[in-house]
Design a protein around this motif. Sequence first.
Motif, mmCIF file in Angstrom:
data_model
loop_
_atom_site.group_PDB
_atom_site.id
_atom_site.type_symbol
_atom_site.label_atom_id
_atom_site.label_comp_id
_atom_site.label_asym_id
_atom_site.label_seq_id
_atom_site.Cartn_x
_atom_site.Cartn_y
_atom_site.Cartn_z
ATOM 1 N N PHE A 139 0.798 -1.235 0.000
ATOM 2 C CA PHE A 139 0.000 0.000 0.000
ATOM 3 C C PHE A 139 0.828 1.281 0.000
ATOM 4 O O PHE A 139 0.278 2.355 -0.253
ATOM 5 N N GLY A 140 2.106 1.209 0.316
ATOM 6 C CA GLY A 140 2.903 2.416 0.498
ATOM 7 C C GLY A 140 3.300 3.090 -0.802
ATOM 8 O O GLY A 140 3.292 2.480 -1.878
ATOM 9 N N THR A 141 3.670 4.368 -0.696
ATOM 10 C CA THR A 141 4.182 5.101 -1.845
ATOM 11 C C THR A 141 5.635 4.712 -2.092
ATOM 12 O O THR A 141 6.298 4.105 -1.239
ATOM 13 N N ALA A 142 6.142 5.073 -3.250
ATOM 14 C CA ALA A 142 7.549 4.798 -3.563
ATOM 15 C C ALA A 142 8.460 5.489 -2.552
ATOM 16 O O ALA A 142 9.494 4.933 -2.142
ATOM 17 N N GLU A 143 8.072 6.712 -2.145
ATOM 18 C CA GLU A 143 8.878 7.446 -1.169
ATOM 19 C C GLU A 143 8.871 6.747 0.183
ATOM 20 O O GLU A 143 9.908 6.674 0.855
ATOM 21 N N GLN A 144 7.730 6.231 0.610
ATOM 22 C CA GLN A 144 7.650 5.519 1.887
ATOM 23 C C GLN A 144 8.465 4.232 1.857
ATOM 24 O O GLN A 144 9.169 3.905 2.823
ATOM 25 N N LYS A 145 8.386 3.509 0.765
ATOM 26 C CA LYS A 145 9.173 2.289 0.653
ATOM 27 C C LYS A 145 10.663 2.600 0.730
ATOM 28 O O LYS A 145 11.424 1.904 1.420
ATOM 29 N N ALA A 146 11.079 3.643 0.023
ATOM 30 C CA ALA A 146 12.503 4.001 0.023
ATOM 31 C C ALA A 146 12.956 4.482 1.393
ATOM 32 O O ALA A 146 14.100 4.255 1.797
ATOM 33 N N ALA A 147 12.053 5.135 2.130
ATOM 34 C CA ALA A 147 12.419 5.700 3.425
ATOM 35 C C ALA A 147 12.490 4.645 4.521
ATOM 36 O O ALA A 147 13.339 4.738 5.422
ATOM 37 N N TYR A 148 11.618 3.642 4.451
ATOM 38 C CA TYR A 148 11.493 2.720 5.591
ATOM 39 C C TYR A 148 11.984 1.298 5.330
ATOM 40 O O TYR A 148 12.572 0.674 6.225
ATOM 41 N N LEU A 149 11.739 0.760 4.149
ATOM 42 C CA LEU A 149 12.053 -0.647 3.937
ATOM 43 C C LEU A 149 13.539 -0.973 4.126
ATOM 44 O O LEU A 149 13.872 -1.958 4.802
ATOM 45 N N PRO A 150 14.466 -0.178 3.571
ATOM 46 C CA PRO A 150 15.883 -0.513 3.786
ATOM 47 C C PRO A 150 16.287 -0.466 5.258
ATOM 48 O O PRO A 150 17.087 -1.299 5.714
ATOM 49 N N ARG A 151 15.728 0.479 6.014
ATOM 50 C CA ARG A 151 16.100 0.591 7.431
ATOM 51 C C ARG A 151 15.446 -0.508 8.271
ATOM 52 O O ARG A 151 16.022 -0.948 9.270
ATOM 53 N N ILE A 152 14.249 -0.938 7.882
ATOM 54 C CA ILE A 152 13.657 -2.090 8.561
ATOM 55 C C ILE A 152 14.477 -3.337 8.269
ATOM 56 O O ILE A 152 14.825 -4.104 9.175
ATOM 57 N N ARG A 153 14.811 -3.531 7.016
ATOM 58 C CA ARG A 153 15.540 -4.730 6.592
ATOM 59 C C ARG A 153 16.922 -4.817 7.240
ATOM 60 O O ARG A 153 17.402 -5.915 7.552
ATOM 61 N N SER A 154 17.553 -3.680 7.466
ATOM 62 C CA SER A 154 18.895 -3.680 8.062
ATOM 63 C C SER A 154 18.879 -3.749 9.581
ATOM 64 O O SER A 154 19.934 -3.862 10.203
ATOM 65 N N GLY A 155 17.671 -3.683 10.189
ATOM 66 C CA GLY A 155 17.582 -3.739 11.641
ATOM 67 C C GLY A 155 17.823 -2.412 12.326
ATOM 68 O O GLY A 155 18.020 -2.366 13.543
ATOM 69 N N GLU A 156 17.772 -1.332 11.565
ATOM 70 C CA GLU A 156 18.062 -0.015 12.135
ATOM 71 C C GLU A 156 16.880 0.570 12.894
ATOM 72 O O GLU A 156 17.075 1.356 13.831
ATOM 73 N N ILE A 157 15.659 0.243 12.504
ATOM 74 C CA ILE A 157 14.485 0.852 13.132
ATOM 75 C C ILE A 157 13.459 -0.213 13.519
ATOM 76 O O ILE A 157 13.418 -1.295 12.931
ATOM 77 N N ALA A 158 12.669 0.127 14.532
ATOM 78 C CA ALA A 158 11.588 -0.751 15.001
ATOM 79 C C ALA A 158 10.287 0.044 15.034
ATOM 80 O O ALA A 158 10.292 1.267 15.200
ATOM 81 N N PHE A 159 9.169 -0.663 14.896
ATOM 82 C CA PHE A 159 7.836 -0.073 14.937
ATOM 83 C C PHE A 159 7.042 -0.655 16.100
ATOM 84 O O PHE A 159 7.275 -1.798 16.514
ATOM 85 N N ALA A 160 6.099 0.128 16.608
ATOM 86 C CA ALA A 160 5.083 -0.354 17.546
ATOM 87 C C ALA A 160 3.720 -0.098 16.922
ATOM 88 O O ALA A 160 3.578 0.712 15.999
ATOM 89 N N LEU A 161 2.697 -0.789 17.436
ATOM 90 C CA LEU A 161 1.342 -0.645 16.916
ATOM 91 C C LEU A 161 0.526 0.309 17.770
ATOM 92 O O LEU A 161 0.548 0.218 18.998
ATOM 93 N N GLY A 162 -0.221 1.177 17.133
ATOM 94 C CA GLY A 162 -1.157 2.066 17.812
ATOM 95 C C GLY A 162 -2.567 1.739 17.371
ATOM 96 O O GLY A 162 -3.153 2.451 16.532
ATOM 97 N N TYR A 163 -3.115 0.667 17.899
ATOM 98 C CA TYR A 163 -4.439 0.200 17.507
ATOM 99 C C TYR A 163 -5.454 0.360 18.642
ATOM 100 O O TYR A 163 -6.367 1.168 18.574
#
Length: 394
Positions: free
Chosen positions: A108-132
Amino acid sequence: MTKLPEFDLDPAAKSFRQDVRQWLRENWVASRKAEHEKLPFKDRGFDRDFARALGAKGWIGAGWPKSEGGLALSPVEQLVLTEEMEYAQAPYGHIVASTMVAPALIKFGTAEQKAAYLPRIRSGEIAFALGYSEPEAGSDLASLKTRAVRENGGWRINGQKMWSTMADKADHLWLAARTDPDAKPQHAGISVFIIPMGTEGFTIRPSLAMYGKTFSELYFDDAWVPDSALVGEVNKGWAIITSALAAERVTIGGTVALLQRALDQLTNYVATAEVGGRSLRDDPVILDRLGGLAADIEAARQLALRNIRLAAMGRTPIHEASMAKVFVAELQGRLGEASLDILGSSGLLSEDAPNAPVGEMEQILRHTIMQILGGGASEIQRNIIATHGIGLPR
């Protein structure tokens, strides 16, 4: 240690299991701190050094398509990786980002969102939490009230979230908010946002849960984020949320390796212990109970494998994920109760007690509360199974 037989997998998956096991020995088991040595249900959290090492192997993106930088491992290999990580009690703080956020961004993400987050998630640099979840919208997530209103090229957010695991350690929040208060049905007016931790007006209040882990309450008081924080289309967030929730339920259902470890420990104790001069291993009632738990663990593993296979086929496991979640949560309760029945009062000892026969087995029961409620209460899951899986009326 007396252990259950390993899953009978194809030769490639068996070889991969040995590779993962050896890597964990070298990168986690041999160096982990004493507080991680004890029992499965410690607050393992987000270990950045470990996440980077895991990212360097490519295993954070194990199931992602190769076009997005993943390894596109087979469903069986993904199950092997999950099982070995859980059995070794390795930190899993990257899992929300890798198994829930990343697949949603890929879809669902934009190209900019994928470029901004996917490499850093894949490398273990960033973590997310859920706000549900919210005070009045837990399992009934469609009734959430946290509002996001368009303002000055972005969104002004007000509201409260609860029971957010890892929010005190994560870098970003995956937030569900209401963008159309008049939408019918309710879920038609919800959108998803990425909120950086430290955003002005966004407050995190951690607390210690009864099951021994940290969770947080989240408060939004006129917090503002730009339009680039919106994931997907406005008011179209329900499809993103249900996809991520299914992934969360698959993840919860896949934690059966933790229960297998606990059962292995209990079985090992029974194999050598004596009570009143009589060996526990000669007690047919105990053996029958352990055998039943072993069979249930095998069934739970099969459910987890099916969900991963469905996901690999491009299907979102909805009622299938709910089945695995309910089964594993209730299995955990049965395992905890059996442990206390077999160990007696000594099973109530904490893991730090010198005379604890196995460890903090009573924490398994306390942790069952989270398993039953987290990701949607079991009652809600049964409704999903009934309507989506069997076709019963709502």
